[in-house]
Design a protein around this motif. Structure first.
Motif, PDB file in Angstrom:
ATOM      1  N   ARG A  43       0.833  -1.201   0.000  1.00  0.00           N
ATOM      2  CA  ARG A  43       0.000   0.000   0.000  1.00  0.00           C
ATOM      3  C   ARG A  43       0.873   1.258   0.000  1.00  0.00           C
ATOM      4  N   ASN A  44       1.931   1.238   0.821  1.00  0.00           N
ATOM      5  CA  ASN A  44       2.791   2.409   0.909  1.00  0.00           C
ATOM      6  C   ASN A  44       3.566   2.652  -0.383  1.00  0.00           C
ATOM      7  N   LEU A  45       4.026   1.592  -1.017  1.00  0.00           N
ATOM      8  CA  LEU A  45       4.709   1.761  -2.300  1.00  0.00           C
ATOM      9  C   LEU A  45       3.736   2.315  -3.343  1.00  0.00           C
ATOM     10  N   THR A  46       2.496   1.846  -3.314  1.00  0.00           N
ATOM     11  CA  THR A  46       1.480   2.353  -4.243  1.00  0.00           C
ATOM     12  C   THR A  46       1.233   3.841  -3.999  1.00  0.00           C
ATOM     13  N   LEU A  47       1.181   4.260  -2.730  1.00  0.00           N
ATOM     14  CA  LEU A  47       1.013   5.687  -2.417  1.00  0.00           C
ATOM     15  C   LEU A  47       2.171   6.501  -2.987  1.00  0.00           C
ATOM     16  N   LEU A  48       3.376   6.000  -2.818  1.00  0.00           N
ATOM     17  CA  LEU A  48       4.561   6.695  -3.324  1.00  0.00           C
ATOM     18  C   LEU A  48       4.537   6.764  -4.854  1.00  0.00           C
ATOM     19  N   GLN A  49       4.182   5.677  -5.511  1.00  0.00           N
ATOM     20  CA  GLN A  49       4.103   5.663  -6.976  1.00  0.00           C
ATOM     21  C   GLN A  49       3.012   6.605  -7.466  1.00  0.00           C
TER      22      GLN A  49
END
Length: 158
Positions: A108-114
């Motif tokens: 989820r956090n990587l998706t937010l960053l992307q």
């Protein structure tokens, strides 16, 4: 080495180590005979006390990366909320481990960053709305028992 908030760091794209870390923690192993994937976050969570601490601490590296890239505080807050939820529920024996398999805070956090990298303004607005709604929801959850208690006491007194 790039400095925090260096324009080169913000436009460099997500580092490969971040995707590898997320794959390791959240979905590195495929359950045989299925398309379902599980990571070492859930497996390390089986170690009482220290497993969730290790994976949450490791997950903070994505939040640090986001901070170094100049991501707005509201997006950082949402990333921290994801880790907090994962940590809180992950600490529950057995059920927490099942939660870790499904929630995948690091993914989820990587998706937010992307998402922030692709469309910073839209991501900031979406995350602001989300964080405000979560804070309001938390306030309601905290205030309802208090209001009920006050109403019960005032009904009993008079």
């Amino acid at each position: 080495m790039p400095q925090p908030h260096d324009p080169d760091l913000r436009t460099a794209g997500i580092p490969h180590w971040a995707e590898r870390l997320v794959r390791f923690l959240d979905d590195g192993l495929q359950v045989p005979g299925t398309t379902f994937r599980v990571g070492f976050d859930a497996l390390l969570g089986l170690i009482p006390g220290i497993g969730d601490l290790i994976t949450t601490t490791t997950g903070l590296s994505l939040v640090y990366l986001a901070q170094q890239r100049g991501v707005p505080k509201v997006v950082l807050a949402r990333m921290m909320m994801n880790l907090g939820i994962d940590s809180l529920f992950g600490a529950i024996p057995v059920l927490g481990d099942a939660f870790d398999i499904v929630f995948k805070a690091n993914r989820r956090n990587l998706t937010l960053l992307q998402r922030y990298d692709r469309a910073p303004v839209e991501a900031g607005v979406r995350d602001t709305i989300f964080v405000v709604l979560v804070v309001l929801g938390a306030l309601v959850v905290v205030m309802v028992p208090f209001v009920v208690a006050v109403l019960l006491v005032s009904a009993m007194l008079g």
